[in-house]
Design a protein around this motif. Structure first.
Motif, PDB file in Angstrom:
ATOM      1  N   ASN A 158      14.246   5.452 -63.759  1.00 37.26           N
ATOM      2  CA  ASN A 158      15.262   5.547 -62.712  1.00 37.26           C
ATOM      3  C   ASN A 158      15.004   6.741 -61.795  1.00 37.26           C
ATOM      4  O   ASN A 158      15.237   6.655 -60.581  1.00 37.26           O
ATOM      5  CB  ASN A 158      16.649   5.661 -63.339  1.00 37.26           C
ATOM      6  CG  ASN A 158      17.274   4.302 -63.628  1.00 37.26           C
ATOM      7  OD1 ASN A 158      17.224   3.404 -62.800  1.00 37.26           O
ATOM      8  ND2 ASN A 158      17.844   4.149 -64.810  1.00 37.26           N
ATOM      9  N   ARG A 161      12.257   5.551 -59.488  1.00 37.23           N
ATOM     10  CA  ARG A 161      12.720   4.547 -58.525  1.00 37.23           C
ATOM     11  C   ARG A 161      13.620   5.171 -57.453  1.00 37.23           C
ATOM     12  O   ARG A 161      13.527   4.825 -56.268  1.00 37.23           O
ATOM     13  CB  ARG A 161      13.467   3.415 -59.226  1.00 37.23           C
ATOM     14  CG  ARG A 161      13.826   2.284 -58.264  1.00 37.23           C
ATOM     15  CD  ARG A 161      14.458   1.104 -58.982  1.00 37.23           C
ATOM     16  NE  ARG A 161      14.635  -0.011 -58.037  1.00 37.23           N
ATOM     17  CZ  ARG A 161      15.709  -0.179 -57.271  1.00 37.23           C
ATOM     18  NH1 ARG A 161      16.709   0.709 -57.328  1.00 37.23           N
ATOM     19  NH2 ARG A 161      15.790  -1.206 -56.453  1.00 37.23           N
ATOM     20  N   GLN A 165      12.786   4.947 -53.519  1.00 35.96           N
ATOM     21  CA  GLN A 165      13.686   4.358 -52.534  1.00 35.96           C
ATOM     22  C   GLN A 165      13.933   5.306 -51.362  1.00 35.96           C
ATOM     23  O   GLN A 165      14.179   4.869 -50.238  1.00 35.96           O
ATOM     24  CB  GLN A 165      15.025   4.002 -53.198  1.00 35.96           C
ATOM     25  CG  GLN A 165      14.929   2.898 -54.244  1.00 35.96           C
ATOM     26  CD  GLN A 165      14.593   1.544 -53.643  1.00 35.96           C
ATOM     27  OE1 GLN A 165      15.368   1.006 -52.871  1.00 35.96           O
ATOM     28  NE2 GLN A 165      13.450   0.985 -54.008  1.00 35.96           N
ATOM     29  N   ARG A 209      11.704  -3.925 -66.450  1.00 32.66           N
ATOM     30  CA  ARG A 209      12.327  -4.895 -65.547  1.00 32.66           C
ATOM     31  C   ARG A 209      13.800  -4.582 -65.294  1.00 32.66           C
ATOM     32  O   ARG A 209      14.367  -5.010 -64.273  1.00 32.66           O
ATOM     33  CB  ARG A 209      12.187  -6.308 -66.123  1.00 32.66           C
ATOM     34  CG  ARG A 209      10.764  -6.852 -66.100  1.00 32.66           C
ATOM     35  CD  ARG A 209      10.731  -8.334 -66.433  1.00 32.66           C
ATOM     36  NE  ARG A 209       9.388  -8.875 -66.323  1.00 32.66           N
ATOM     37  CZ  ARG A 209       8.569  -9.106 -67.358  1.00 32.66           C
ATOM     38  NH1 ARG A 209       9.003  -8.855 -68.592  1.00 32.66           N
ATOM     39  NH2 ARG A 209       7.355  -9.584 -67.181  1.00 32.66           N
ATOM     40  N   SER A 210      14.430  -3.849 -66.211  1.00 31.67           N
ATOM     41  CA  SER A 210      15.834  -3.487 -66.005  1.00 31.67           C
ATOM     42  C   SER A 210      15.983  -2.432 -64.912  1.00 31.67           C
ATOM     43  O   SER A 210      17.094  -2.228 -64.399  1.00 31.67           O
ATOM     44  CB  SER A 210      16.443  -2.957 -67.317  1.00 31.67           C
ATOM     45  OG  SER A 210      16.004  -1.625 -67.610  1.00 31.67           O
ATOM     46  N   PHE A 212      13.064  -1.730 -62.312  1.00 29.97           N
ATOM     47  CA  PHE A 212      12.303  -2.121 -61.122  1.00 29.97           C
ATOM     48  C   PHE A 212      12.401  -3.625 -60.874  1.00 29.97           C
ATOM     49  O   PHE A 212      12.248  -4.426 -61.794  1.00 29.97           O
ATOM     50  CB  PHE A 212      10.839  -1.723 -61.266  1.00 29.97           C
ATOM     51  CG  PHE A 212      10.591  -0.244 -61.149  1.00 29.97           C
ATOM     52  CD1 PHE A 212      10.526   0.368 -59.895  1.00 29.97           C
ATOM     53  CD2 PHE A 212      10.436   0.535 -62.284  1.00 29.97           C
ATOM     54  CE1 PHE A 212      10.309   1.725 -59.782  1.00 29.97           C
ATOM     55  CE2 PHE A 212      10.219   1.904 -62.186  1.00 29.97           C
ATOM     56  CZ  PHE A 212      10.159   2.499 -60.922  1.00 29.97           C
ATOM     57  N   LYS A 213      12.616  -3.979 -59.626  1.00 24.54           N
ATOM     58  CA  LYS A 213      12.623  -5.379 -59.225  1.00 24.54           C
ATOM     59  C   LYS A 213      11.180  -5.889 -59.166  1.00 24.54           C
ATOM     60  O   LYS A 213      10.250  -5.096 -59.003  1.00 24.54           O
ATOM     61  CB  LYS A 213      13.291  -5.524 -57.865  1.00 24.54           C
ATOM     62  CG  LYS A 213      14.757  -5.115 -57.849  1.00 24.54           C
ATOM     63  CD  LYS A 213      15.337  -5.227 -56.448  1.00 24.54           C
ATOM     64  CE  LYS A 213      16.796  -4.784 -56.435  1.00 24.54           C
ATOM     65  NZ  LYS A 213      17.386  -4.850 -55.066  1.00 24.54           N
ATOM     66  N   PRO A 214      10.975  -7.198 -59.286  1.00 27.56           N
ATOM     67  CA  PRO A 214       9.606  -7.743 -59.290  1.00 27.56           C
ATOM     68  C   PRO A 214       8.770  -7.319 -58.082  1.00 27.56           C
ATOM     69  O   PRO A 214       7.590  -7.001 -58.223  1.00 27.56           O
ATOM     70  CB  PRO A 214       9.836  -9.261 -59.310  1.00 27.56           C
ATOM     71  CG  PRO A 214      11.150  -9.422 -60.003  1.00 27.56           C
ATOM     72  CD  PRO A 214      11.976  -8.253 -59.553  1.00 27.56           C
ATOM     73  N   ASN A 215       9.375  -7.287 -56.899  1.00 29.31           N
ATOM     74  CA  ASN A 215       8.590  -6.946 -55.705  1.00 29.31           C
ATOM     75  C   ASN A 215       8.311  -5.454 -55.567  1.00 29.31           C
ATOM     76  O   ASN A 215       7.621  -5.040 -54.648  1.00 29.31           O
ATOM     77  CB  ASN A 215       9.294  -7.460 -54.444  1.00 29.31           C
ATOM     78  CG  ASN A 215      10.624  -6.757 -54.191  1.00 29.31           C
ATOM     79  OD1 ASN A 215      11.197  -6.153 -55.087  1.00 29.31           O
ATOM     80  ND2 ASN A 215      11.111  -6.856 -52.961  1.00 29.31           N
ATOM     81  N   GLU A 216       8.845  -4.663 -56.479  1.00 28.01           N
ATOM     82  CA  GLU A 216       8.613  -3.219 -56.462  1.00 28.01           C
ATOM     83  C   GLU A 216       7.454  -2.822 -57.364  1.00 28.01           C
ATOM     84  O   GLU A 216       7.078  -1.653 -57.416  1.00 28.01           O
ATOM     85  CB  GLU A 216       9.884  -2.477 -56.887  1.00 28.01           C
ATOM     86  CG  GLU A 216      11.043  -2.667 -55.925  1.00 28.01           C
ATOM     87  CD  GLU A 216      12.365  -2.132 -56.436  1.00 28.01           C
ATOM     88  OE1 GLU A 216      13.302  -2.000 -55.629  1.00 28.01           O
ATOM     89  OE2 GLU A 216      12.468  -1.849 -57.654  1.00 28.01           O
ATOM     90  N   THR A 219       1.595  -6.059 -60.426  1.00 33.99           N
ATOM     91  CA  THR A 219       1.396  -6.561 -61.778  1.00 33.99           C
ATOM     92  C   THR A 219       0.037  -7.250 -61.927  1.00 33.99           C
ATOM     93  O   THR A 219      -0.608  -7.626 -60.938  1.00 33.99           O
ATOM     94  CB  THR A 219       2.496  -7.577 -62.129  1.00 33.99           C
ATOM     95  OG1 THR A 219       2.392  -8.695 -61.226  1.00 33.99           O
ATOM     96  CG2 THR A 219       3.883  -6.953 -62.012  1.00 33.99           C
ATOM     97  N   ARG A 248       5.529   0.964 -53.815  1.00 31.50           N
ATOM     98  CA  ARG A 248       5.596   0.251 -55.086  1.00 31.50           C
ATOM     99  C   ARG A 248       5.010   1.100 -56.220  1.00 31.50           C
ATOM    100  O   ARG A 248       4.445   2.169 -55.992  1.00 31.50           O
ATOM    101  CB  ARG A 248       4.851  -1.082 -54.972  1.00 31.50           C
ATOM    102  CG  ARG A 248       5.408  -1.985 -53.871  1.00 31.50           C
ATOM    103  CD  ARG A 248       4.504  -3.166 -53.598  1.00 31.50           C
ATOM    104  NE  ARG A 248       4.564  -4.155 -54.665  1.00 31.50           N
ATOM    105  CZ  ARG A 248       3.725  -5.180 -54.770  1.00 31.50           C
ATOM    106  NH1 ARG A 248       2.754  -5.345 -53.882  1.00 31.50           N
ATOM    107  NH2 ARG A 248       3.838  -6.051 -55.756  1.00 31.50           N
TER     108      ARG A 248
END
Length: 383
Positions: A158, A161, A165, A209-210, A212-216, A219, A248
């Motif tokens: 967090n 992230r 942001q 995943r809890s 970061f969003k997938p597009n962030e 992979t 990202r």
């Protein structure tokens, strides 16, 4: 008088226009460069054990009495993760311990040892009782070296992230994750760390995943694309460009022996988040750690398309004597990540030793595989 004022207005307007045009030109140049420079064609500075907060006063005194050699190797600390990122670090390392029920590491042995030695009590290492909660914990050595700037994996993520942001155009942040399963041999009644099984790794991915969003996240699935294996895509240069990678994060696994467990049921890391520290040529190979690798070995891997992380110093030794030999060799290599306990924002307390790129740049074009015309200053201009 009116004429003078008009002339001044014209001059100011012309200056502002020129500044605006320069800024636009730089943005356009960066945007153009971002379309041709790939993730694996840059080089950044990383921090080793990035969460490490060091020892409190009485813990330090106890270590001096009982294990001065151990203290010497562990005598470093880092600022909070966001401060490191603001200082120019673009690769961090987080050590994780499985703790599905919570509380397993909430009472470090060293606290009782300090009291038994008659030393003053240190500040509570976990005043918010985060260590009591279920989930992965972040520390260096259970029972001995547990002070962290973020006690839980989720808290660390967090922090990253939140910073990301606030700085949406940053270069991708490499997050190295080390799975800890060992128990200290010289600590009586030390809590035994839990092994990392496929189920435990599922929980690790779930925690990521809890936050970061997938597009962030970048992979293995994104890099592999339509290739049959991850290594095939890497050899073909399929790492995303900076145009797609800015803002990202990308997760890398530090420990090599648990790679096969993480990849179990996920051929070429399909559906997984972390890139394993793999053996070159293996189906899941995209990242190969070379902490003690020679420049020749590192460069050979970089030329094949792999991401490589190496270390510039270890156990505080180079920082105490300002021995730059290992650092300078690492800087001459094409390793994309150069990990240190002493980035420019956190120099050695004993000497002038620190690790940074020329001119204090956050990143530079990779000296081994950069595309023609790549300009260092356009990668991440000083703010």
């Amino acid at each position: 008088m009116m004429f003078v004022r008009s002339a001044m207005q014209v001059a100011v307007g012309t200056t502002l226009l020129a500044i605006g045009q320069m800024a636009m030109a730089q943005q356009n140049s960066q945007a153009a460069q971002d379309k041709i420079v790939h993730l694996n064609q840059i080089q950044v500075i990383g921090s080793h054990n990035s969460y490490h907060a060091g020892f409190a006063a009485s813990e330090r005194k106890y270590m001096e009495m009982k294990n001065p050699k151990g203290l010497r190797s562990l005598d470093y600390h880092h600022a909070p993760l966001a401060d490191q990122l603001s200082g120019g670090v673009r690769q961090i390392e987080i050590d994780v311990f499985a703790d599905p029920e919570g509380g397993r590491y909430a009472h470090p042995a060293i606290v009782q040892q300090v009291a038994a030695a008659g030393l003053p009590a240190d500040p509570d290492f976990d005043p918010q009782h985060e260590m009591d909660k279920p989930g992965f914990k972040v520390m260096h050595i259970q029972g001995v070296d547990e002070r962290s700037t973020c006690h839980t994996f989720v808290a660390c993520l967090n922090d990253v992230r939140t910073w990301s942001q606030r700085h949406p155009s940053h270069l991708p942040i490499f997050i190295l994750v080390e799975t800890k399963e060992d128990s200290p041999h010289d600590v009586p009644n030390a809590v035994k760390a839990l092994p990392f099984t496929a189920t435990v790794f599922d929980a690790l991915d779930a925690e990521i995943r809890s936050v970061f969003k997938p597009n962030e996240m970048i992979t293995p699935d994104e890099v592999r694309g339509n290739a049959s294996t991850l290594v095939e895509a890497v050899h073909a240069g399929k790492w995303p460009t900076l145009a797609k990678a800015r803002g990202r994060v990308i997760f890398l696994m530090d420990q090599q022996h648990v790679g096969p467990i993480y990849a179990e049921g996920h051929p070429s890391l399909r559906g997984r988040i972390l890139f394993t520290n793999a053996i070159a040529g293996a189906p899941d190979a995209a990242f190969v750690e070379q902490n003690d690798g020679s420049v020749e070995a590192i460069n050979a891997l970089v030329k094949q398309g792999y991401l490589v992380r190496t270390r510039t110093d270890e156990s505080t030794e180079q920082a105490r004597t300002n021995d730059t030999t290992r650092r300078d060799l690492a800087l001459s290599s094409g390793a994309q990540m150069l990990s240190t306990d002493y980035p420019l924002s956190e120099p050695s307390p004993w000497t002038k030793y620190s690790v940074g790129l020329p001119d204090g740049l956050v990143a530079r074009c990779n000296p081994v595989n950069k595309p023609v015309g790549c300009v260092d200053s356009l990668l991440e201009p000083q703010q």
